[in-house]
Design a protein around this motif. Structure first.
Motif, PDB file in Angstrom:
ATOM      1  N   GLY A  30       7.835 -10.683  -1.450  1.00 55.12           N
ATOM      2  CA  GLY A  30       6.767 -11.260  -0.664  1.00 55.12           C
ATOM      3  C   GLY A  30       5.493 -11.357  -1.481  1.00 55.12           C
ATOM      4  N   GLN A  31       4.372 -11.670  -0.829  1.00 58.75           N
ATOM      5  CA  GLN A  31       3.101 -11.812  -1.516  1.00 58.75           C
ATOM      6  C   GLN A  31       2.483 -10.449  -1.797  1.00 58.75           C
ATOM      7  OE1 GLN A  31       0.779 -14.381   1.011  1.00 58.75           O
ATOM      8  NE2 GLN A  31       1.607 -16.220   0.070  1.00 58.75           N
ATOM      9  N   SER A  32       1.633 -10.416  -2.809  1.00 56.62           N
ATOM     10  CA  SER A  32       0.951  -9.177  -3.160  1.00 56.62           C
ATOM     11  C   SER A  32      -0.400  -9.518  -3.764  1.00 56.62           C
ATOM     12  CB  SER A  32       1.794  -8.355  -4.144  1.00 56.62           C
ATOM     13  OG  SER A  32       2.022  -9.095  -5.329  1.00 56.62           O
ATOM     14  N   TRP A  33      -1.222  -8.500  -3.952  1.00 54.52           N
ATOM     15  CA  TRP A  33      -2.486  -8.703  -4.650  1.00 54.52           C
ATOM     16  C   TRP A  33      -2.202  -9.181  -6.067  1.00 54.52           C
ATOM     17  CZ3 TRP A  33      -6.735  -8.825  -1.884  1.00 54.52           C
ATOM     18  CH2 TRP A  33      -6.875  -8.022  -0.743  1.00 54.52           C
ATOM     19  N   ASP A  34      -3.102  -9.996  -6.589  1.00 56.80           N
ATOM     20  CA  ASP A  34      -2.923 -10.505  -7.945  1.00 56.80           C
ATOM     21  C   ASP A  34      -2.878  -9.349  -8.941  1.00 56.80           C
ATOM     22  OD1 ASP A  34      -2.914 -13.094  -7.056  1.00 56.80           O
ATOM     23  OD2 ASP A  34      -5.071 -13.383  -7.350  1.00 56.80           O
ATOM     24  N   ASP A  35      -2.024  -9.474  -9.933  1.00 56.08           N
ATOM     25  CA  ASP A  35      -1.910  -8.445 -10.963  1.00 56.08           C
ATOM     26  C   ASP A  35      -3.122  -8.464 -11.889  1.00 56.08           C
ATOM     27  OD1 ASP A  35       0.504  -7.653  -9.992  1.00 56.08           O
ATOM     28  OD2 ASP A  35       1.685  -8.857 -11.383  1.00 56.08           O
ATOM     29  N   LYS A  36      -3.435  -7.295 -12.394  1.00 55.48           N
ATOM     30  CA  LYS A  36      -4.523  -7.177 -13.353  1.00 55.48           C
ATOM     31  C   LYS A  36      -4.037  -7.599 -14.744  1.00 55.48           C
ATOM     32  CE  LYS A  36      -6.121  -2.988 -10.993  1.00 55.48           C
ATOM     33  NZ  LYS A  36      -6.298  -1.516 -11.156  1.00 55.48           N
ATOM     34  N   ASN A  37      -5.006  -7.860 -15.617  1.00 58.11           N
ATOM     35  CA  ASN A  37      -4.671  -8.103 -17.017  1.00 58.11           C
ATOM     36  C   ASN A  37      -4.510  -6.751 -17.690  1.00 58.11           C
ATOM     37  OD1 ASN A  37      -4.257  -9.229 -19.502  1.00 58.11           O
ATOM     38  ND2 ASN A  37      -6.436  -9.573 -19.913  1.00 58.11           N
ATOM     39  N   ILE A  38      -3.289  -6.264 -17.764  1.00 57.75           N
ATOM     40  CA  ILE A  38      -3.044  -4.894 -18.204  1.00 57.75           C
ATOM     41  C   ILE A  38      -2.139  -4.849 -19.423  1.00 57.75           C
ATOM     42  CG2 ILE A  38      -3.339  -3.835 -15.926  1.00 57.75           C
ATOM     43  CD1 ILE A  38      -0.211  -3.959 -15.757  1.00 57.75           C
ATOM     44  N   GLU A  39      -2.152  -3.700 -20.097  1.00 60.07           N
ATOM     45  CA  GLU A  39      -1.320  -3.515 -21.278  1.00 60.07           C
ATOM     46  C   GLU A  39       0.066  -3.013 -20.920  1.00 60.07           C
ATOM     47  OE1 GLU A  39      -3.150  -1.310 -24.466  1.00 60.07           O
ATOM     48  OE2 GLU A  39      -5.151  -1.821 -23.757  1.00 60.07           O
ATOM     49  N   LYS A  40       0.156  -2.140 -19.903  1.00 59.24           N
ATOM     50  CA  LYS A  40       1.448  -1.536 -19.599  1.00 59.24           C
ATOM     51  C   LYS A  40       1.568  -1.234 -18.108  1.00 59.24           C
ATOM     52  CE  LYS A  40       0.846   2.148 -22.144  1.00 59.24           C
ATOM     53  NZ  LYS A  40       1.096   3.456 -22.792  1.00 59.24           N
ATOM     54  N   THR A  41       2.783  -0.926 -17.700  1.00 60.35           N
ATOM     55  CA  THR A  41       3.077  -0.546 -16.323  1.00 60.35           C
ATOM     56  C   THR A  41       3.717   0.838 -16.342  1.00 60.35           C
ATOM     57  OG1 THR A  41       3.397  -2.831 -15.612  1.00 60.35           O
ATOM     58  CG2 THR A  41       4.425  -1.123 -14.268  1.00 60.35           C
ATOM     59  N   ILE A  42       3.264   1.706 -15.443  1.00 63.49           N
ATOM     60  CA  ILE A  42       3.822   3.052 -15.332  1.00 63.49           C
ATOM     61  C   ILE A  42       4.487   3.193 -13.972  1.00 63.49           C
ATOM     62  CG2 ILE A  42       3.280   5.514 -15.190  1.00 63.49           C
ATOM     63  CD1 ILE A  42       1.005   5.053 -17.150  1.00 63.49           C
ATOM     64  N   VAL A  43       5.744   3.618 -13.974  1.00 65.98           N
ATOM     65  CA  VAL A  43       6.500   3.814 -12.740  1.00 65.98           C
ATOM     66  C   VAL A  43       6.765   5.304 -12.586  1.00 65.98           C
ATOM     67  CG1 VAL A  43       8.601   3.247 -11.468  1.00 65.98           C
ATOM     68  CG2 VAL A  43       7.572   1.536 -12.985  1.00 65.98           C
ATOM     69  N   LEU A  44       6.293   5.869 -11.482  1.00 60.07           N
ATOM     70  CA  LEU A  44       6.428   7.304 -11.254  1.00 60.07           C
ATOM     71  C   LEU A  44       7.527   7.597 -10.243  1.00 60.07           C
ATOM     72  CD1 LEU A  44       2.670   8.423 -10.990  1.00 60.07           C
ATOM     73  CD2 LEU A  44       4.107   8.182 -13.032  1.00 60.07           C
ATOM     74  N   GLY A  45       8.470   8.455 -10.640  1.00 65.15           N
ATOM     75  CA  GLY A  45       9.464   8.956  -9.711  1.00 65.15           C
ATOM     76  C   GLY A  45       8.931  10.194  -9.012  1.00 65.15           C
ATOM     77  N   SER A  46       9.790  10.867  -8.267  1.00 67.85           N
ATOM     78  CA  SER A  46       9.377  12.052  -7.507  1.00 67.85           C
ATOM     79  C   SER A  46       9.931  13.343  -8.097  1.00 67.85           C
ATOM     80  CB  SER A  46       9.838  11.926  -6.045  1.00 67.85           C
ATOM     81  OG  SER A  46       9.272  10.785  -5.447  1.00 67.85           O
ATOM     82  N   GLY A  47      10.493  13.273  -9.296  1.00 69.77           N
ATOM     83  CA  GLY A  47      11.115  14.445  -9.895  1.00 69.77           C
ATOM     84  C   GLY A  47      10.116  15.529 -10.266  1.00 69.77           C
ATOM     85  N   PRO A  48      10.561  16.782 -10.273  1.00 70.46           N
ATOM     86  CA  PRO A  48       9.665  17.904 -10.565  1.00 70.46           C
ATOM     87  C   PRO A  48       9.047  17.870 -11.956  1.00 70.46           C
ATOM     88  CG  PRO A  48      11.963  18.625 -10.494  1.00 70.46           C
ATOM     89  CD  PRO A  48      11.925  17.236  -9.966  1.00 70.46           C
ATOM     90  N   SER A  49       9.634  17.140 -12.907  1.00 64.66           N
ATOM     91  CA  SER A  49       9.062  17.071 -14.254  1.00 64.66           C
ATOM     92  C   SER A  49       7.678  16.435 -14.246  1.00 64.66           C
ATOM     93  CB  SER A  49       9.984  16.285 -15.189  1.00 64.66           C
ATOM     94  OG  SER A  49      10.083  14.931 -14.787  1.00 64.66           O
ATOM     95  N   LEU A  50       7.366  15.673 -13.198  1.00 64.78           N
ATOM     96  CA  LEU A  50       6.060  15.022 -13.118  1.00 64.78           C
ATOM     97  C   LEU A  50       4.927  16.049 -13.002  1.00 64.78           C
ATOM     98  CD1 LEU A  50       4.709  12.264 -13.174  1.00 64.78           C
ATOM     99  CD2 LEU A  50       4.963  12.137 -10.689  1.00 64.78           C
ATOM    100  N   LYS A  51       5.264  17.247 -12.549  1.00 61.09           N
ATOM    101  CA  LYS A  51       4.250  18.310 -12.493  1.00 61.09           C
ATOM    102  C   LYS A  51       3.703  18.588 -13.889  1.00 61.09           C
ATOM    103  CE  LYS A  51       6.672  20.682  -8.691  1.00 61.09           C
ATOM    104  NZ  LYS A  51       7.412  21.917  -8.312  1.00 61.09           N
TER     105      LYS A  51
END
Length: 287
Positions: A30-51
């Motif tokens: 569907g539609q979304s806010w326009d993307d920024k002019n960015i260098e990279k994308t970070i995807v965060l899971g819910s795993g405990p290593s994120l601590k």
């Protein structure tokens, strides 16, 4: 003989998927806010290593677009990171047949989302789209879009990859990380980093030796609530899944990630798994 039979079944299913796509919709998002002019994308899971890894995310925030998912809003980092995308894939977030403890968690989650005061895209499975969009309609900062699921489990890997590469089908969204990563690939993000992708839940299953009931003690990046401490018991009206069901889900999750790694390479998208602890062996790691 079986391979030949499976091949022709796959060809039939592929044809049916193409017809479905033609008549239903050519757009999976569907539609979304326009993307920024960015260098990279970070995807965060819910795993405990994120601590352990969350500080690395903060260091990259200013030049990155960030995806989070599930109950990330419960953490103190939600309002500090101000993610660009929030993913909800599991029907648990909108089902009216979940346990009261889960409903309490969801009430808290959506109350927190009501308070979002920055431009954020919420992406969800198409089955929950109408309910979530209606629930968040008053927040002008959140745009809700659906990720359509066209999941066909082809036996042949090459047919599977052909269908995914041409957006004929989608991965099986076993968990929210698969859906958010698919979304980032579909949006053609050229450099993607993954954190919190432990994929270690298979280690946390145990069976009561008297009742034969299956339990899971899986932990997350955020502190588990009462409902999250017993994820095997979500829907009182439904029969509990047995171990072979759960292990098949885990296998499917790994396989979907493997397929996504192949799709990303075909599209010349660089995906790096920066989780400090992860069982995923299909993405590049920093040596």
């Amino acid at each position: 003989m079986k391979k030949i039979i499976y091949f022709f079944i796959d060809i039939f299913l592929l044809g049916a998927s193409i017809v479905y796509l033609i008549f239903k919709s050519k757009k999976l998002l569907g539609q979304s806010w326009d993307d920024k002019n960015i260098e990279k994308t970070i995807v965060l899971g819910s795993g405990p290593s994120l601590k352990v890894d969350i500080d690395m995310v903060f260091n990259e925030r200013d030049r990155s677009q960030i995806y989070v998912l599930n109950y990330f809003a419960f953490t103190k980092y939600f309002n500090e990171i101000k993610p660009d995308y929030y993913g909800l894939a599991d029907r648990i977030f909108w089902s009216q047949h979940a346990t009261d403890d889960i409903k309490d968690d969801n009430k808290k989650l959506f109350n927190l989302l009501d308070q979002v005061d920055w431009k954020m895209n919420l992406i969800c499975s198409e089955n929950g789209y109408k309910w979530i969009k209606k629930r968040l309609v008053k927040n002008k900062y959140i745009r809700v879009s659906k990720v359509k699921s066209v999941n066909v489990e082809f036996k042949n890997e090459q047919i599977n990859l052909f269908a995914l590469n041409h957006n004929i089908t989608t991965p099986h969204f076993i968990n929210g990380l698969i859906m958010t990563l698919w979304h980032a690939i579909y949006k053609n993000k050229k450099e993607i980093e993954i954190y919190g992708a432990d994929f270690s839940m298979f280690k946390d299953y145990f069976v009561d030796q008297k009742t034969n009931e299956l339990y899971s003690s899986a932990s997350h990046f955020y502190k588990n609530t009462k409902a999250q401490d017993n994820p095997s018991y979500k829907y009182p009206r439904e029969k509990k899944k047995m171990l072979h069901n759960r292990l098949y889900q885990q296998w499917s999750g790994f396989y979907q990630m493997y397929l996504l790694s192949k799709v990303a390479k075909k599209k010349k998208i660089k995906i790096t798994n920066l989780s400090s602890n992860s069982f995923l062996d299909c993405f590049e790691r920093i040596k």
